[in-house]
Design a protein around this motif. Structure first.
Motif, PDB file in Angstrom:
ATOM      1  N   ARG A  46       0.884  -1.326   0.003  1.00 41.36           N
ATOM      2  CA  ARG A  46      -0.205  -0.086  -0.021  1.00 41.36           C
ATOM      3  C   ARG A  46       0.712   1.208   0.059  1.00 41.36           C
ATOM      4  NH1 ARG A  46      -1.688   3.521   3.536  1.00 41.36           N
ATOM      5  NH2 ARG A  46      -0.383   2.347   5.386  1.00 41.36           N
ATOM      6  N   GLU A  47       1.856   1.243   0.805  1.00 45.36           N
ATOM      7  CA  GLU A  47       2.885   2.439   0.975  1.00 45.36           C
ATOM      8  C   GLU A  47       3.569   2.586  -0.596  1.00 45.36           C
ATOM      9  OE1 GLU A  47       5.557   1.909   3.917  1.00 45.36           O
ATOM     10  OE2 GLU A  47       3.950   1.452   5.556  1.00 45.36           O
ATOM     11  N   ALA A  48       3.781   1.583  -1.318  1.00 42.99           N
ATOM     12  CA  ALA A  48       4.607   1.578  -2.448  1.00 42.99           C
ATOM     13  C   ALA A  48       3.412   2.276  -3.666  1.00 42.99           C
ATOM     14  CB  ALA A  48       4.640   0.320  -2.887  1.00 42.99           C
ATOM     15  N   GLY A  49       2.201   2.341  -3.330  1.00 40.21           N
ATOM     16  CA  GLY A  49       1.242   2.793  -4.215  1.00 40.21           C
ATOM     17  C   GLY A  49       0.246   1.641  -4.809  1.00 40.21           C
ATOM     18  N   GLY A  50       0.313   0.597  -4.046  1.00 34.69           N
ATOM     19  CA  GLY A  50      -0.458  -0.516  -4.621  1.00 34.69           C
ATOM     20  C   GLY A  50       0.036  -1.435  -5.504  1.00 34.69           C
ATOM     21  N   LEU A  51      -0.344  -2.712  -5.671  1.00 32.70           N
ATOM     22  CA  LEU A  51       0.267  -3.642  -6.485  1.00 32.70           C
ATOM     23  C   LEU A  51       0.623  -3.198  -7.693  1.00 32.70           C
ATOM     24  CD1 LEU A  51       1.027  -6.612  -5.807  1.00 32.70           C
ATOM     25  CD2 LEU A  51      -1.189  -7.565  -6.442  1.00 32.70           C
ATOM     26  N   HIS A  52      -0.295  -2.610  -8.542  1.00 34.20           N
ATOM     27  CA  HIS A  52       0.093  -2.158  -9.975  1.00 34.20           C
ATOM     28  C   HIS A  52       1.505  -1.274  -9.984  1.00 34.20           C
ATOM     29  CE1 HIS A  52      -4.188  -2.852 -10.188  1.00 34.20           C
ATOM     30  NE2 HIS A  52      -4.152  -3.188 -11.620  1.00 34.20           N
ATOM     31  N   GLU A  53       1.744  -0.627  -9.121  1.00 36.90           N
ATOM     32  CA  GLU A  53       2.721   0.393  -8.992  1.00 36.90           C
ATOM     33  C   GLU A  53       4.003  -0.458  -8.501  1.00 36.90           C
ATOM     34  OE1 GLU A  53       5.156   3.761  -9.575  1.00 36.90           O
ATOM     35  OE2 GLU A  53       3.104   3.222 -10.215  1.00 36.90           O
ATOM     36  N   PHE A  54       3.689  -1.182  -7.489  1.00 39.19           N
ATOM     37  CA  PHE A  54       4.889  -2.005  -6.874  1.00 39.19           C
ATOM     38  C   PHE A  54       5.569  -2.987  -7.854  1.00 39.19           C
ATOM     39  CE2 PHE A  54       5.888  -5.672  -3.859  1.00 39.19           C
ATOM     40  CZ  PHE A  54       6.899  -5.020  -3.182  1.00 39.19           C
ATOM     41  N   MET A  55       4.498  -3.917  -8.659  1.00 44.03           N
ATOM     42  CA  MET A  55       5.173  -4.834  -9.640  1.00 44.03           C
ATOM     43  C   MET A  55       5.167  -4.282 -11.069  1.00 44.03           C
ATOM     44  SD  MET A  55       1.909  -7.278  -9.646  1.00 44.03           S
ATOM     45  CE  MET A  55       2.919  -8.475 -11.105  1.00 44.03           C
ATOM     46  N   ARG A  56       4.912  -3.202 -11.350  1.00 37.71           N
ATOM     47  CA  ARG A  56       4.885  -2.369 -12.389  1.00 37.71           C
ATOM     48  C   ARG A  56       4.102  -2.958 -13.730  1.00 37.71           C
ATOM     49  NH1 ARG A  56       5.665   2.299 -11.811  1.00 37.71           N
ATOM     50  NH2 ARG A  56       6.398   2.608 -13.984  1.00 37.71           N
ATOM     51  N   TRP A  57       3.170  -3.428 -13.185  1.00 44.19           N
ATOM     52  CA  TRP A  57       2.097  -3.856 -14.185  1.00 44.19           C
ATOM     53  C   TRP A  57       0.800  -2.875 -14.484  1.00 44.19           C
ATOM     54  CZ3 TRP A  57       1.478  -7.746 -17.604  1.00 44.19           C
ATOM     55  CH2 TRP A  57       0.176  -8.056 -18.149  1.00 44.19           C
ATOM     56  N   PRO A  58       0.430  -2.578 -15.505  1.00 42.85           N
ATOM     57  CA  PRO A  58      -0.449  -1.365 -15.881  1.00 42.85           C
ATOM     58  C   PRO A  58      -1.740  -1.926 -16.094  1.00 42.85           C
ATOM     59  CG  PRO A  58       0.867  -2.133 -18.009  1.00 42.85           C
ATOM     60  CD  PRO A  58       1.506  -2.916 -16.917  1.00 42.85           C
ATOM     61  N   LYS A  59      -1.915  -3.254 -16.460  1.00 37.08           N
ATOM     62  CA  LYS A  59      -3.301  -3.591 -16.714  1.00 37.08           C
ATOM     63  C   LYS A  59      -4.012  -4.426 -15.314  1.00 37.08           C
ATOM     64  CE  LYS A  59      -2.898  -4.399 -21.648  1.00 37.08           C
ATOM     65  NZ  LYS A  59      -3.391  -5.406 -22.660  1.00 37.08           N
ATOM     66  N   PRO A  60      -5.182  -4.669 -15.740  1.00 34.94           N
ATOM     67  CA  PRO A  60      -5.942  -5.319 -14.283  1.00 34.94           C
ATOM     68  C   PRO A  60      -5.343  -6.311 -13.583  1.00 34.94           C
ATOM     69  CG  PRO A  60      -7.515  -5.169 -16.251  1.00 34.94           C
ATOM     70  CD  PRO A  60      -6.111  -5.007 -16.853  1.00 34.94           C
ATOM     71  N   ILE A  61      -5.523  -6.716 -12.264  1.00 39.09           N
ATOM     72  CA  ILE A  61      -5.074  -7.493 -11.450  1.00 39.09           C
ATOM     73  C   ILE A  61      -6.264  -8.235 -10.627  1.00 39.09           C
ATOM     74  CG2 ILE A  61      -3.547  -8.080  -9.428  1.00 39.09           C
ATOM     75  CD1 ILE A  61      -1.606  -5.739 -10.297  1.00 39.09           C
ATOM     76  N   LEU A  62      -6.037  -9.505 -10.520  1.00 35.59           N
ATOM     77  CA  LEU A  62      -7.289 -10.101  -9.630  1.00 35.59           C
ATOM     78  C   LEU A  62      -6.374 -10.654  -8.392  1.00 35.59           C
ATOM     79  CD1 LEU A  62      -9.960 -12.450 -10.588  1.00 35.59           C
ATOM     80  CD2 LEU A  62      -8.647 -13.355  -8.856  1.00 35.59           C
ATOM     81  N   THR A  63      -6.875 -10.296  -7.253  1.00 35.95           N
ATOM     82  CA  THR A  63      -6.276 -11.211  -6.056  1.00 35.95           C
ATOM     83  C   THR A  63      -7.342 -12.282  -5.478  1.00 35.95           C
ATOM     84  OG1 THR A  63      -6.708  -9.387  -4.679  1.00 35.95           O
ATOM     85  CG2 THR A  63      -4.694  -9.423  -5.548  1.00 35.95           C
ATOM     86  N   ASP A  64      -6.867 -13.549  -5.123  1.00 42.28           N
ATOM     87  CA  ASP A  64      -7.748 -14.277  -4.433  1.00 42.28           C
ATOM     88  C   ASP A  64      -7.870 -13.835  -2.992  1.00 42.28           C
ATOM     89  OD1 ASP A  64      -5.474 -15.262  -3.444  1.00 42.28           O
ATOM     90  OD2 ASP A  64      -5.323 -17.117  -4.543  1.00 42.28           O
ATOM     91  N   SER A  65      -8.551 -14.619  -2.339  1.00 44.01           N
ATOM     92  CA  SER A  65      -8.885 -14.119  -0.905  1.00 44.01           C
ATOM     93  C   SER A  65      -7.669 -14.791   0.036  1.00 44.01           C
ATOM     94  CB  SER A  65     -10.138 -14.538  -0.534  1.00 44.01           C
ATOM     95  OG  SER A  65     -10.233 -15.937  -0.364  1.00 44.01           O
ATOM     96  N   GLY A  66      -7.138 -15.792  -0.347  1.00 46.38           N
ATOM     97  CA  GLY A  66      -6.183 -16.407   0.580  1.00 46.38           C
ATOM     98  C   GLY A  66      -6.809 -17.581   1.115  1.00 46.38           C
ATOM     99  N   GLY A  67      -8.099 -17.729   0.734  1.00 45.08           N
ATOM    100  CA  GLY A  67      -8.712 -19.061   1.648  1.00 45.08           C
ATOM    101  C   GLY A  67      -8.108 -20.258   0.935  1.00 45.08           C
ATOM    102  N   PHE A  68      -7.961 -20.520  -0.237  1.00 39.52           N
ATOM    103  CA  PHE A  68      -7.034 -21.738  -0.736  1.00 39.52           C
ATOM    104  C   PHE A  68      -6.051 -22.171  -0.099  1.00 39.52           C
ATOM    105  CE2 PHE A  68      -4.460 -24.161  -3.623  1.00 39.52           C
ATOM    106  CZ  PHE A  68      -5.508 -25.296  -3.854  1.00 39.52           C
TER     107      PHE A  68
END
Length: 370
Positions: free
Chosen positions: A75-97
């Protein structure tokens, strides 16, 4: 609206359909295979390589990223898109699996799940609210409700109690989620019990999530059982919303899923196989370590436009790289498997738009598509 889904064409002779999911980071053309970047990276690939393959969305993992490096840091890095330098959509699973598959020492309560980190054994706790908070920190476009992934050997009574709890957890996720720039998907469960699958599909669909996912399949049950569960579930899910079959990505399952009306798929097998010299082709899986490829100076697939195939890297050369333990071997086969799967879904979409998907799928499953 930040999110919308439109079905642009429905197949007249199967459940297959072509659609477009609009998100804050771009459009997703369905049906689609989504590469998995568990720890904020698609293994062995750089972001620009994944973009060049035609990927429109990737996945990352809530469980893993919360443990390392931590969702607050991202979050401090600006979110996952900014952190990993990926410009398109991202889906995160819930961690349940992962909570249920990686941790033997776990305790399930109504409030959530107590478990231990697979990294250092430290005590951890996930609840529906905690999962949503982590995914809010990550800033992914599509987030998943927290659920329990039921093992296929579970009896009907346990599966019923678990599914009921998953429904209550889904409601808590909805109540806790406040970010309109993140689309929350619900997850149907029910194990391998058709009556529970029907019940769960109706319950989750009634909750008016932006999209509906089907979880707890491809976890050890025979494929015909999985297909039967899909046939019981999919007709009960709103046809105007995206349907996501979680953790499924083998080529035959992609075809069978699209035939039944699934829009979105993900799987780690493409990158996992790539690291072990296993390549996907229209004739099936091949193992490039085999001796018979030692003097095979053809590419993996003459009809493939991945980096490895279009640039003439031969089976003999790739086999040599694996024998010599060179990293490039894993990179080339991973690139091939990812592009092959992305392109397979693009071919499927084209067939749907031309009203010939049943023929395409039938020929492919019979090994006739070249």
């Amino acid at each position: 609206m930040e999110f919308s889904f439109e079905v642009v064409h429905r197949c007249q002779r199967s459940g297959a359909r072509a659609g477009i999911l609009h998100t804050p980071h771009g459009e997703i053309h369905t049906p689609i295979y989504m590469p998995v970047g568990t720890q904020a990276t698609v293994k062995a690939m750089s972001p620009h390589e994944v973009l060049d393959m035609g990927a429109e969305i990737i996945l990352s993992n809530t469980y893993h990223l919360n443990l390392r490096p931590g969702s607050e840091l991202i979050r401090e890095a600006g979110g996952l898109h900014e952190f990993m330098r990926w410009p398109k959509p991202i889906l995160t699973d819930s961690g349940g699996f992962q909570v249920f598959s990686l941790s033997d020492a776990r305790r399930i309560e109504e409030e959530g799940v107590h478990f231990r980190s697979h990294i250092d054994g430290s005590p951890q706790f996930f609840s529906p609210e905690r999962s949503i908070d982590i995914q809010n920190n990550l800033g992914s476009d599509i987030i998943m409700a927290f659920d329990e992934c039921i093992p296929p050997e579970a009896g009907e009574e346990y599966a019923r109690r678990s599914t009921e709890r998953t429904h209550r957890w889904a409601t808590r996720c909805q109540e806790h989620h406040k970010n309109p720039r993140q689309a929350l998907f619900g997850i149907c469960q029910g194990g391998i019990h058709e009556n529970l699958r029907i019940w769960s599909a109706r319950e989750i669909d009634s909750m008016e999530f932006i999209g509906n996912a089907i979880g707890g399949l491809s976890v050890g049950e025979p494929k015909p059982v999985m297909y039967r569960m899909l046939e019981a579930t999919i007709p009960l899910l709103n046809s105007n919303k995206p349907r996501y079959l979680m953790g499924v990505g083998s080529p035959d399952c992609l075809m069978e899923g699209v035939l039944r009306g699934v829009d979105m798929f993900d799987c780690v097998m493409q990158t996992r196989m790539g690291r072990t010299a296993a390549a996907l082709t229209d004739e099936g899986r091949i193992n490039l370590r085999n001796e018979k490829y030692k003097r095979d100076f053809t590419v993996i697939d003459e009809n493939c436009d991945c980096y490895a195939c279009k640039n003439g890297f031969t089976k003999a050369y790739i086999r040599h790289l694996f024998v010599a333990k060179e990293i490039l071997g894993a990179r080339l086969v991973t690139a091939h498997n990812l592009r092959y799967s992305i392109r397979l879904m693009q071919r499927a979409r084209e067939a749907i738009l031309m009203d010939r998907f049943p023929e395409f799928a039938g020929a492919y499953l019979d090994g006739l598509v070249k």
